[in-house]
Enzyme design. Structure first.
Site, short mmCIF file in Angstrom:
data_model
loop_
_atom_site.label_atom_id
_atom_site.label_comp_id
_atom_site.label_asym_id
_atom_site.label_seq_id
_atom_site.Cartn_x
_atom_site.Cartn_y
_atom_site.Cartn_z
NE ARG A 29 -67.66 -29.93 24.68
CZ ARG A 29 -68.42 -31.02 24.50
NH1 ARG A 29 -69.37 -31.31 25.38
NH2 ARG A 29 -68.24 -31.81 23.47
CG LEU A 46 -62.80 -29.52 25.50
CD1 LEU A 46 -64.02 -30.41 25.31
CD2 LEU A 46 -63.22 -28.07 25.76
CE LYS A 96 -55.47 -37.78 25.01
NZ LYS A 96 -56.43 -38.33 26.00
NE ARG A 97 -61.08 -39.97 17.97
CZ ARG A 97 -60.43 -41.08 18.40
NH1 ARG A 97 -59.10 -41.12 18.47
NH2 ARG A 97 -61.13 -42.15 18.72
CB ALA A 112 -61.74 -32.94 18.69
N GLY A 123 -63.27 -18.53 20.96
CA GLY A 123 -62.22 -17.59 21.34
C GLY A 123 -61.11 -17.53 20.32
CD GLU A 146 -66.59 -23.40 20.32
OE1 GLU A 146 -67.53 -23.99 19.74
OE2 GLU A 146 -65.50 -23.18 19.78
N GLY A 205 -62.63 -25.04 17.86
CA GLY A 205 -61.38 -24.43 17.40
C GLY A 205 -60.89 -25.01 16.07
CD GLU A 218 -62.63 -20.43 17.26
OE1 GLU A 218 -61.97 -21.07 18.12
OE2 GLU A 218 -63.13 -19.32 17.49
CG LEU A 254 -59.71 -25.33 23.92
CD1 LEU A 254 -58.49 -24.47 23.65
CD2 LEU A 254 -60.70 -24.57 24.80
C1 1HE Z 1 -60.31 -34.67 23.32
C2 1HE Z 1 -61.06 -33.74 22.58
C3 1HE Z 1 -60.91 -32.35 22.90
C4 1HE Z 1 -61.52 -35.70 21.84
N1 1HE Z 1 -60.06 -32.03 23.91
N2 1HE Z 1 -59.47 -34.29 24.30
N3 1HE Z 1 -64.43 -29.58 21.32
C5 1HE Z 1 -65.43 -30.44 21.59
O1 1HE Z 1 -66.27 -30.20 22.44
C6 1HE Z 1 -65.41 -31.73 20.84
C7 1HE Z 1 -65.17 -32.90 21.78
N4 1HE Z 1 -64.91 -34.14 21.07
C8 1HE Z 1 -65.88 -34.91 20.53
O2 1HE Z 1 -67.06 -34.55 20.48
C9 1HE Z 1 -65.46 -36.23 19.95
O3 1HE Z 1 -64.20 -36.57 20.50
C10 1HE Z 1 -65.33 -36.24 18.40
C11 1HE Z 1 -66.74 -36.16 17.78
C12 1HE Z 1 -64.48 -35.09 17.89
C13 1HE Z 1 -64.63 -37.56 17.96
O4 1HE Z 1 -65.31 -38.68 18.50
P1 1HE Z 1 -64.55 -40.08 18.58
O5 1HE Z 1 -65.57 -41.10 19.03
O6 1HE Z 1 -63.84 -40.35 17.30
O7 1HE Z 1 -63.38 -39.92 19.67
P2 1HE Z 1 -63.51 -39.92 21.29
O8 1HE Z 1 -63.60 -41.33 21.77
O9 1HE Z 1 -64.58 -38.99 21.75
O10 1HE Z 1 -62.12 -39.26 21.72
C14 1HE Z 1 -60.89 -39.96 21.61
C15 1HE Z 1 -59.93 -39.34 22.60
O11 1HE Z 1 -59.71 -37.97 22.24
C16 1HE Z 1 -60.49 -39.31 24.02
O12 1HE Z 1 -59.39 -39.39 24.89
P3 1HE Z 1 -59.00 -40.81 25.61
O13 1HE Z 1 -57.79 -40.49 26.40
O14 1HE Z 1 -60.22 -41.17 26.44
O15 1HE Z 1 -58.78 -41.79 24.49
C17 1HE Z 1 -61.08 -37.92 24.12
O16 1HE Z 1 -61.14 -37.43 25.46
C18 1HE Z 1 -60.04 -37.11 23.33
N5 1HE Z 1 -60.62 -35.87 22.83
N6 1HE Z 1 -61.81 -34.40 21.67
C19 1HE Z 1 -59.36 -32.98 24.56
N7 1HE Z 1 -61.56 -31.37 22.24
C20 1HE Z 1 -60.13 -21.07 21.02
S1 1HE Z 1 -61.53 -21.53 21.77
C21 1HE Z 1 -62.12 -22.94 20.97
C22 1HE Z 1 -63.16 -23.59 21.83
C23 1HE Z 1 -63.44 -24.98 21.41
O17 1HE Z 1 -62.88 -25.51 20.49
S2 1HE Z 1 -64.67 -25.76 22.28
C24 1HE Z 1 -64.95 -27.25 21.45
C25 1HE Z 1 -64.16 -28.36 22.01
#
Ligand code: 1HE
Length: 266
Positions: free
Chosen positions: A144, A75, A34-35, A71, A149, A141, A118, A121, A73
């Site tokens: 999205r 999500l 889940k990265r 990756a 946070g 964020e 996060g 963070e 929070l």
């Molecule tokens: C996840 C998450 C996640 C991956 N929550 N499941 N963060 C983001 O908006 C970043 C979202 N993630 C991405 O943009 C990409 O995953 C990456 C660039 C980090 C990596 O890409 P990649 O091609 O290596 O991996 P992938 O194919 O996108 O993801 C592999 C799996 O990880 C996949 O799940 P699967 O069950 O389909 O295999 C994805 O859904 C899962 N995954 N990132 C949940 N973030 C205190 S407030 C903080 C607020 C935030 O942090 S907002 C930013 C959130």
């Protein structure tokens, strides 16, 4: 361990693991599938680890398993919640990342791949950051439709300035490892696969400092930076005098004056 929403998590399921190496504590985010998304279980696991640093540990190194540091929070856990629950969740992150920043040992973050949301963070709450050249930074964020946070609005402007942070959120801009190093997110940059070795080398060096120096850098310097100039200068004088009068400082100064200590740069 009980999460904010009352779910119970077994210690054996914690997706963050530790290893003692000499005087260092290595902390590994272990959810590569889940990265290393930061679920409540990961965040609460980090809290447990940084609340119970074993005696004798002088410095910690945190890094991620797989192709990415984190990756951000998880999500999938961003479910329907009201304003109060949202505040409580964010405050849980604040509590945990304060444990990292204001704990008992300095923390070196070793970054690679995604260090976003996060994840950035968490990295910002550490004391110094080593970035492998695959590292990239973003605050998705903005895209999205949410807001940071986990303390980024306080910690990140101190590293890169408010305008750069606002740009990252307004535009979704991705910062490369080289750019991140130039603007102050990381303090060291390495080739791919060499970050952990560098992090351990730095942590060993930091662990060898006088305890009062590391304490002052972790607990006093950030408060000096946040205080008014008048109060800050007084705090500086107080901690300088305390450090200077510690037996360890006296011994280190004596060693230098006798030509037995390393010179600057050695
Ligand atoms: C996840 C998450 C996640 C991956 N929550 N499941 N963060 C983001 O908006 C970043 C979202 N993630 C991405 O943009 C990409 O995953 C990456 C660039 C980090 C990596 O890409 P990649 O091609 O290596 O991996 P992938 O194919 O996108 O993801 C592999 C799996 O990880 C996949 O799940 P699967 O069950 O389909 O295999 C994805 O859904 C899962 N995954 N990132 C949940 N973030 C205190 S407030 C903080 C607020 C935030 O942090 S907002 C930013 C959130």
């Amino acid at each position: 361990m009980i999460t904010e929403n009352g779910a119970e998590i077994q210690a054996t399921e914690l997706p963050v693991t530790t290893e003692i190496q000499g005087e260092l504590l290595l902390v590994r985010l272990s959810r590569p599938q889940k990265r290393n998304a930061l679920s409540d279980a990961v965040i609460l696991g980090i809290e447990t680890i940084f609340s119970t640093i074993p005696p004798g540990v002088k410095c910690a190194v945190i890094y991620g398993e797989g192709k990415h540091f984190s990756a951000g929070l998880d999500l999938s856990e961003l479910t329907e919640s009201d304003a109060v629950q949202g505040i409580q969740h964010s405050r849980m992150w604040h509590r945990v990342l304060d444990k990292v920043q204001f704990g008992t040992v300095p923390v070196v973050a070793v970054l690679h791949g995604a260090c976003v949301g996060g994840g950035l963070e968490l990295a910002s709450a550490c004391h110094i950051r080593v970035a492998e050249n695959s590292t990239f930074y973003a605050l998705p964020e903005g895209q999205r439709g949410i807001f940071v946070g986990g303390g980024a609005s306080v910690r990140l402007p101190k590293l890169i300035g408010m305008a750069r942070m606002a740009d990252m959120m307004f535009t979704g801009r991705v910062i490369t490892a080289e750019e991140g190093n130039a603007i102050g997110i990381s303090q060291y940059i390495t080739e791919e696969g060499k970050g952990l070795k560098k992090g351990i080398e730095l942590a060993t060096k930091i662990g060898g400092n006088a305890g009062i120096t590391n304490y002052a850098l972790m607990h006093v310097l950030p408060r000096i930076v946040d205080a008014s100039q008048d109060q800050a200068l007084m705090m500086e004088s107080l901690i300088a005098a305390i450090a200077q009068n510690a037996p360890e400082a006296k011994e280190r100064l004596k060693q230098f004056l006798e030509g037995k200590a390393k010179k600057v740069g050695e």
